[in-house]
Design a protein around this motif. Structure first.
Motif, PDB file in Angstrom:
ATOM      1  N   GLY A  82       0.387  -1.009  -0.374  1.00  0.00           N
ATOM      2  CA  GLY A  82      -0.278  -0.061  -0.053  1.00  0.00           C
ATOM      3  C   GLY A  82       0.458   1.705  -0.091  1.00  0.00           C
ATOM      4  N   GLU A  83       1.638   0.858   0.111  1.00  0.00           N
ATOM      5  CA  GLU A  83       2.963   2.390  -0.145  1.00  0.00           C
ATOM      6  C   GLU A  83       3.777   2.360  -1.106  1.00  0.00           C
ATOM      7  OE1 GLU A  83       5.746   2.209   3.303  1.00  0.00           O
ATOM      8  OE2 GLU A  83       3.562   2.681   4.521  1.00  0.00           O
ATOM      9  N   LEU A  84       4.833   3.357  -0.911  1.00  0.00           N
ATOM     10  CA  LEU A  84       5.380   4.045  -2.627  1.00  0.00           C
ATOM     11  C   LEU A  84       6.828   4.720  -2.370  1.00  0.00           C
ATOM     12  CD1 LEU A  84       2.509   6.473  -4.477  1.00  0.00           C
ATOM     13  CD2 LEU A  84       2.321   3.827  -4.350  1.00  0.00           C
ATOM     14  N   CYS A  85       7.571   3.614  -3.373  1.00  0.00           N
ATOM     15  CA  CYS A  85       8.558   4.427  -2.981  1.00  0.00           C
ATOM     16  C   CYS A  85       9.148   5.187  -3.366  1.00  0.00           C
ATOM     17  CB  CYS A  85       9.589   2.650  -4.074  1.00  0.00           C
ATOM     18  SG  CYS A  85      11.801   2.926  -3.647  1.00  0.00           S
ATOM     19  N   LEU A  86       9.866   6.389  -2.500  1.00  0.00           N
ATOM     20  CA  LEU A  86      10.521   7.061  -3.195  1.00  0.00           C
ATOM     21  C   LEU A  86      11.238   7.563  -3.559  1.00  0.00           C
ATOM     22  CD1 LEU A  86       9.826  10.375  -2.839  1.00  0.00           C
ATOM     23  CD2 LEU A  86      11.577  10.158  -0.300  1.00  0.00           C
ATOM     24  N   VAL A  87      12.340   6.339  -3.509  1.00  0.00           N
ATOM     25  CA  VAL A  87      13.671   6.478  -5.001  1.00  0.00           C
ATOM     26  C   VAL A  87      13.021   6.200  -5.498  1.00  0.00           C
ATOM     27  CG1 VAL A  87      16.066   5.272  -4.945  1.00  0.00           C
ATOM     28  CG2 VAL A  87      15.865   6.157  -2.958  1.00  0.00           C
ATOM     29  N   SER A  88      12.043   5.414  -6.162  1.00  0.00           N
ATOM     30  CA  SER A  88      11.816   4.571  -7.500  1.00  0.00           C
ATOM     31  C   SER A  88      11.627   5.611  -8.240  1.00  0.00           C
ATOM     32  CB  SER A  88      11.117   3.846  -7.237  1.00  0.00           C
ATOM     33  OG  SER A  88      12.198   2.331  -6.546  1.00  0.00           O
ATOM     34  N   SER A  89      10.639   6.645  -7.553  1.00  0.00           N
ATOM     35  CA  SER A  89       9.760   7.680  -8.009  1.00  0.00           C
ATOM     36  C   SER A  89      10.483   8.775  -8.165  1.00  0.00           C
ATOM     37  CB  SER A  89       8.004   8.293  -6.963  1.00  0.00           C
ATOM     38  OG  SER A  89       8.847   8.325  -6.056  1.00  0.00           O
ATOM     39  N   ALA A  90      11.509   9.044  -7.695  1.00  0.00           N
ATOM     40  CA  ALA A  90      12.117  10.159  -8.367  1.00  0.00           C
ATOM     41  C   ALA A  90      13.406   9.960  -9.102  1.00  0.00           C
ATOM     42  CB  ALA A  90      13.478  10.582  -6.390  1.00  0.00           C
ATOM     43  N   SER A  91      14.133   8.776  -8.813  1.00  0.00           N
ATOM     44  CA  SER A  91      14.786   8.137 -10.262  1.00  0.00           C
ATOM     45  C   SER A  91      14.222   8.538 -11.909  1.00  0.00           C
ATOM     46  CB  SER A  91      15.114   7.032  -9.539  1.00  0.00           C
ATOM     47  OG  SER A  91      15.911   6.247 -11.004  1.00  0.00           O
ATOM     48  N   LEU A  92      12.310   8.452 -11.561  1.00  0.00           N
ATOM     49  CA  LEU A  92      12.164   8.125 -12.698  1.00  0.00           C
ATOM     50  C   LEU A  92      11.218   8.957 -12.902  1.00  0.00           C
ATOM     51  CD1 LEU A  92       9.268   5.309 -12.083  1.00  0.00           C
ATOM     52  CD2 LEU A  92      11.179   5.466 -14.173  1.00  0.00           C
ATOM     53  N   PHE A  93      11.658  10.529 -12.453  1.00  0.00           N
ATOM     54  CA  PHE A  93      11.182  11.520 -12.530  1.00  0.00           C
ATOM     55  C   PHE A  93      12.102  12.500 -13.207  1.00  0.00           C
ATOM     56  CE2 PHE A  93       7.267  12.144  -9.473  1.00  0.00           C
ATOM     57  CZ  PHE A  93       6.520  12.486 -10.418  1.00  0.00           C
ATOM     58  N   ARG A  94      12.851  12.374 -12.933  1.00  0.00           N
ATOM     59  CA  ARG A  94      14.569  12.828 -13.159  1.00  0.00           C
ATOM     60  C   ARG A  94      15.475  12.075 -14.121  1.00  0.00           C
ATOM     61  NH1 ARG A  94      18.165  13.511  -7.844  1.00  0.00           N
ATOM     62  NH2 ARG A  94      17.293  11.534  -7.765  1.00  0.00           N
ATOM     63  N   ALA A  95      14.792  10.895 -14.871  1.00  0.00           N
ATOM     64  CA  ALA A  95      15.435   9.678 -16.061  1.00  0.00           C
ATOM     65  C   ALA A  95      17.492   9.804 -15.268  1.00  0.00           C
ATOM     66  CB  ALA A  95      15.529   9.989 -17.113  1.00  0.00           C
ATOM     67  N   GLN A  96      17.168   9.382 -14.117  1.00  0.00           N
ATOM     68  CA  GLN A  96      18.704   9.996 -12.965  1.00  0.00           C
ATOM     69  C   GLN A  96      19.179   8.261 -12.264  1.00  0.00           C
ATOM     70  OE1 GLN A  96      19.300  13.022 -10.674  1.00  0.00           O
ATOM     71  NE2 GLN A  96      19.796  14.741 -12.722  1.00  0.00           N
ATOM     72  N   PRO A  97      20.085   7.568 -12.243  1.00  0.00           N
ATOM     73  CA  PRO A  97      20.717   6.919 -11.194  1.00  0.00           C
ATOM     74  C   PRO A  97      19.654   6.990 -10.383  1.00  0.00           C
ATOM     75  CG  PRO A  97      22.070   7.201 -12.802  1.00  0.00           C
ATOM     76  CD  PRO A  97      21.497   8.831 -12.598  1.00  0.00           C
ATOM     77  N   LEU A  98      19.342   5.273  -9.390  1.00  0.00           N
ATOM     78  CA  LEU A  98      18.622   5.277  -7.970  1.00  0.00           C
ATOM     79  C   LEU A  98      20.177   5.714  -6.925  1.00  0.00           C
ATOM     80  CD1 LEU A  98      17.459   1.573  -8.871  1.00  0.00           C
ATOM     81  CD2 LEU A  98      16.583   3.711  -8.340  1.00  0.00           C
ATOM     82  N   SER A  99      19.829   6.564  -5.681  1.00  0.00           N
ATOM     83  CA  SER A  99      20.360   6.859  -5.226  1.00  0.00           C
ATOM     84  C   SER A  99      20.695   6.375  -3.744  1.00  0.00           C
ATOM     85  CB  SER A  99      19.536   8.523  -4.804  1.00  0.00           C
ATOM     86  OG  SER A  99      18.111   8.301  -4.395  1.00  0.00           O
ATOM     87  N   ALA A 100      19.566   4.854  -3.889  1.00  0.00           N
ATOM     88  CA  ALA A 100      19.604   3.859  -3.344  1.00  0.00           C
ATOM     89  C   ALA A 100      19.463   2.838  -3.318  1.00  0.00           C
ATOM     90  CB  ALA A 100      18.866   4.160  -2.101  1.00  0.00           C
ATOM     91  N   PHE A 101      19.688   1.936  -2.421  1.00  0.00           N
ATOM     92  CA  PHE A 101      19.317   0.870  -2.850  1.00  0.00           C
ATOM     93  C   PHE A 101      17.826  -0.447  -1.609  1.00  0.00           C
ATOM     94  CE2 PHE A 101      22.208   0.037   0.498  1.00  0.00           C
ATOM     95  CZ  PHE A 101      21.981  -0.689   1.384  1.00  0.00           C
ATOM     96  N   GLY A 102      17.596  -1.749  -2.645  1.00  0.00           N
ATOM     97  CA  GLY A 102      16.380  -1.697  -2.079  1.00  0.00           C
ATOM     98  C   GLY A 102      16.670  -3.123  -1.969  1.00  0.00           C
TER      99      GLY A 102
END
Length: 224
Positions: A82-102
Motif C-alpha cells: 500500500g506504500e510507494l517507493c520515493l527513491v524509485s519515483s525520484a529516479s523515474l521523474f529525473r531519468a537519473q540513476p537510483l540514489s539508494a538500494f532496496g
C-alpha cells in the motif's frame, strides 16, 4: 514470476485505490504486467544503477538504504503493501540513476511498473497525487532522520562546550561550529532549541547561560 492475470484486481485496488483510475487500466494489462515473488534478503535495486521500474508491494517489505563511503549503510525507510517507493519515483521523474538500494526483509510479492507505463500513469491526477503526497511524507521522515544523524551526541557536545566558560560567552556560532567540527547552521539550530528550553539567551556574538544545571543534565543523560 507470475503475471497480473493470476491476482485478483480487487486485492491490488484495495492497497492502491488510485490505480482504479489509471490508463491503461489494470484489467487491460493482463500478462504484460509482471508480478514477482522473491525471498527475504533479495536485492531488488542497487545504488547508482538505472531504475528498472516502480515497485508496488503486495506482500512483504522492502528496506531502502544508502551506502556510506566507509562501507556502512544507513536505512532511509521501508516500503510495505500500500506504500510507494520515493527513491524509485525520484529516479523515474529525473531519468537519473537510483540514489539508494532496496532489499526485501521478508518473503515479498510486488508488481514492477515499467518506466514507460509509470509515465503514462502519472498523468492520472489520483495516481500523481499519491506519488506527490509520498514525496511530502518521505521528506518529513528523511528530515527527522537527518536531524537524528546530524544531532546525535552533538547536543551533548555543544552543551559541554558551553559549560566552564562562565555565564556570559562572547562567542560566535561559527567559532563553536569550528570547535565541534560541524557547520554553523546546525549549531545555531541547537542553540535556538536550548533557548526555547530556557537554558540560554542568545545575543549578537554572545551566549548567556541561564540554566547551567540543565546543560549539565543533558551532558550526563547522553553519557548514560
Amino acid at each position: 514470476m507470475a503475471d497480473l492475470a493470476d491476482l485478483p484486481i480487487d486485492q491490488i485496488l484495495g492497497l492502491y485505490p488510485s490505480l482504479a483510475q489509471v490508463q491503461p487500466a489494470l484489467a487491460d494489462l493482463g500478462q504484460t504486467l509482471a508480478v514477482y515473488q522473491v525471498p527475504a534478503d533479495t536485492v531488488l535495486f542497487s545504488e547508482n544503477a538505472a531504475c528498472q521500474g516502480f515497485p508496488l508491494v503486495l506482500q512483504g517489505e522492502i528496506k531502502v538504504s544508502r551506502n556510506s563511503g566507509d562501507g556502512r549503510s544507513l536505512e532511509l525507510y521501508r516500503v510495505v503493501p500500500g506504500e510507494l517507493c520515493l527513491v524509485s519515483s525520484a529516479s523515474l521523474f529525473r531519468a537519473q540513476p537510483l540514489s539508494a538500494f532496496g532489499v526485501t526483509t521478508k518473503n515479498s510479492q510486488f508488481m514492477l511498473i515499467k518506466p514507460d507505463l509509470f509515465k503514462r500513469w502519472i498523468e492520472t491526477p489520483a495516481f500523481r497525487n499519491d506519488v506527490l503526497g509520498l514525496f511530502a511524507e518521505r521528506m518529513a521522515d528523511l528530515t527527522g532522520l537527518i536531524d537524528a544523524v546530524a544531532f546525535h551526541k552533538l547536543d551533548r557536545r555543544l552543551a559541554a562546550a558551553l559549560l566552564g566558560r562562565g555565564q556570559q560567552l562572547n562567542l560566535t556560532h561559527q567559532a563553536l561550529a569550528d570547535e565541534l567540527g560541524t557547520v554553523r547552521e546546525i549549531v545555531t539550530r541547537l542553540l535556538r532549541r536550548f533557548e526555547r528550553e530556557g537554558w540560554v539567551v542568545l545575543g549578537r556574538e554572545q551566549i548567556q547561560i541561564v540554566n547551567s544545571a540543565a546543560l549539565r543534565a543533558l551532558v550526563s543523560a547522553n553519557l548514560n
